[in-house]
Every structure is written in structure tokens, then in C-alpha cells.
Design a protein around this motif. Structure first.
Motif, PDB file in Angstrom:
ATOM      1  N   THR A 111     187.769  -6.635 -76.831  1.00 14.07           N
ATOM      2  CA  THR A 111     188.305  -5.431 -77.605  1.00 14.07           C
ATOM      3  C   THR A 111     187.811  -3.943 -76.702  1.00 14.07           C
ATOM      4  N   LYS A 112     188.200  -2.995 -77.416  1.00 13.80           N
ATOM      5  CA  LYS A 112     187.928  -1.667 -76.871  1.00 13.80           C
ATOM      6  C   LYS A 112     186.461  -1.442 -76.829  1.00 13.80           C
ATOM      7  N   THR A 113     185.769  -2.151 -78.070  1.00 10.18           N
ATOM      8  CA  THR A 113     184.275  -1.806 -77.969  1.00 10.18           C
ATOM      9  C   THR A 113     183.530  -2.872 -77.086  1.00 10.18           C
ATOM     10  N   ASP A 167     192.082  -6.276 -81.518  1.00 12.45           N
ATOM     11  CA  ASP A 167     190.653  -6.007 -82.015  1.00 12.45           C
ATOM     12  C   ASP A 167     189.770  -7.098 -82.315  1.00 12.45           C
ATOM     13  N   ARG A 169     189.866  -9.193 -84.495  1.00 16.61           N
ATOM     14  CA  ARG A 169     189.871  -9.476 -86.096  1.00 16.61           C
ATOM     15  C   ARG A 169     190.429 -10.627 -86.501  1.00 16.61           C
ATOM     16  N   SER A 183     186.893 -11.565 -88.775  1.00 16.82           N
ATOM     17  CA  SER A 183     185.997 -10.793 -88.622  1.00 16.82           C
ATOM     18  C   SER A 183     184.687 -10.764 -89.417  1.00 16.82           C
TER      19      SER A 183
END
Length: 191
Positions: A111-113, A167, A169, A183
Motif C-alpha cells: 500500500t501507499k503507507t 489499499d 483492505r 481491514s
């Protein structure tokens, strides 16, 4: 794929094969890991996160669901670490319920995180058996041996072609089309 030039056929060049700009950097047999455990030599599909690759074994597909409670020792997902120079090494086998009969039911996303999630599920080769297990792993740690099993989700119906949302999730499965929100397995984690 495509046409082979007649000149290459006549000269024998076509028999040597073509690499299309690719070069082999490394190779590893997926039969033994460092601690001596064995794993199926057959390979079906692969997912990856960072420099860690996760390879489903074709030998596991034939065991589901009849032998799933006691899968053969060599069934499971091979974890392979690949060094920056391209050298691969087999480091572990994932053997939770979803991973011992996986083929096209494997996917990973970063993910972006920076969280990396891997899902592996029991291949839908027997649509009549229910439920179908899918294991969820956090594979964010760059050390390929430090994956974290988050849990096993049981799909109510047959599963095929698992795909994670960007993401991490949601997981989508086909045959039939289904979706699961995973999630809750990591919502309290600040990543």
C-alpha cells in the motif's frame, strides 16, 4: 510467440530459443529449505512484496479438500528471498489452511503507507466443498522470514483468482464473484 524468421529456422538459430531482452539472474530449487524441510517442486503462481516472492505449489492443488486436514509435508507456499543482485534463496514454507492447496488463489499488494499484505487461499478445484480458507499475512518486514500470519478467513463459496485492492483492505474472488473486508485484521495498526 509470433513468427520465427525462415532464415533462423533454416540455420538452426531458432532451436536455441530467444530471450527477448531478458537474462537469467538466478535460480533456486524449491525442494529444501535451510532447516531441511521439503516443499513441492511444482510451481503454479507467484505474488511478491519487496524482495520476497511467494510461490504456490501445484502439488497442493490436488489435495484439496479431501486431504486438507492432513496435507502432505511438501504442500504450501514457498517463501523466496531475492538479493539485489538477483540471487534467490528458499527460506520457508507457509502451511496454514489456505496455503496448502493454493494455485491461482494468491495475491500480494504493497500500500501507499508501506504495508504489504499477502493472501493465499484454497484453490477452488472442488466447488461443492465449503467453506474455502484464505490465509492473510502481513509481509511488510523486509526480512522474508519475518512474515506475520494475521488470520484465516473462510469464504462461504468456492474461490478463484484472489485479488487485493490497492489499499489492502478488500479481497475479491471469482467463481462466484465475492468480496471480503479484511481491514479488521490490521485496523488498530497505525500503518
Amino acid at each position: 510467440q509470433g513468427s520465427v524468421p525462415r532464415a533462423d529456422q533454416m540455420s538452426g538459430r531458432a532451436e536455441k530459443g530467444y530471450n527477448c531482452g531478458l537474462a537469467l539472474l538466478g535460480h533456486t530449487q524449491l525442494t529444501k529449505q535451510v532447516n531441511g524441510d521439503t516443499r513441492a517442486a511444482g510451481n503454479a503462481n507467484m505474488a511478491w512484496a519487496g524482495h520476497c516472492a511467494y510461490i504456490s505449489g501445484s502439488a497442493g492443488v490436488s489435495i484439496a479438500p479431501q486431504q486438507a486436514p492432513k496435507p502432505p509435508k511438501n504442500a504450501g507456499i514457498a517463501v523466496v528471498s531475492v538479493t539485489p543482485d538477483g540471487t534467490p534463496s528458499f527460506v520457508a514454507t507457509l502451511r496454514k489452511p489456505g496455503g496448502v492447496a493454493t494455485a491461482e488463489t494468491i495475491n500480494a499488494v504493497t500500500t501507499k503507507t508501506g504495508r504489504s499484505i499477502l493472501v493465499v487461499g484454497q484453490y477452488g478445484n472442488d466447488a461443492l466443498s465449503k467453506p474455502k480458507p484464505m490465509d492473510v499475512y502481513d509481509v511488510s518486514n523486509p526480512d522474508c522470514t519475518k512474515y506475520k500470519w494475521l488470520g484465516t478467513y473462510y469464504w462461504p463459496r468456492n474461490i478463484h483468482n484472489l485479488t487485493l485492492s490497492a489499499d489492502g483492505r478488500y479481497v475479491f474472488a471469482t467463481l462466484p464473484l465475492q468480496a471480503a473486508d479484511i481491514s479488521g485484521l490490521f485496523d488498530n495498526d497505525p500503518k
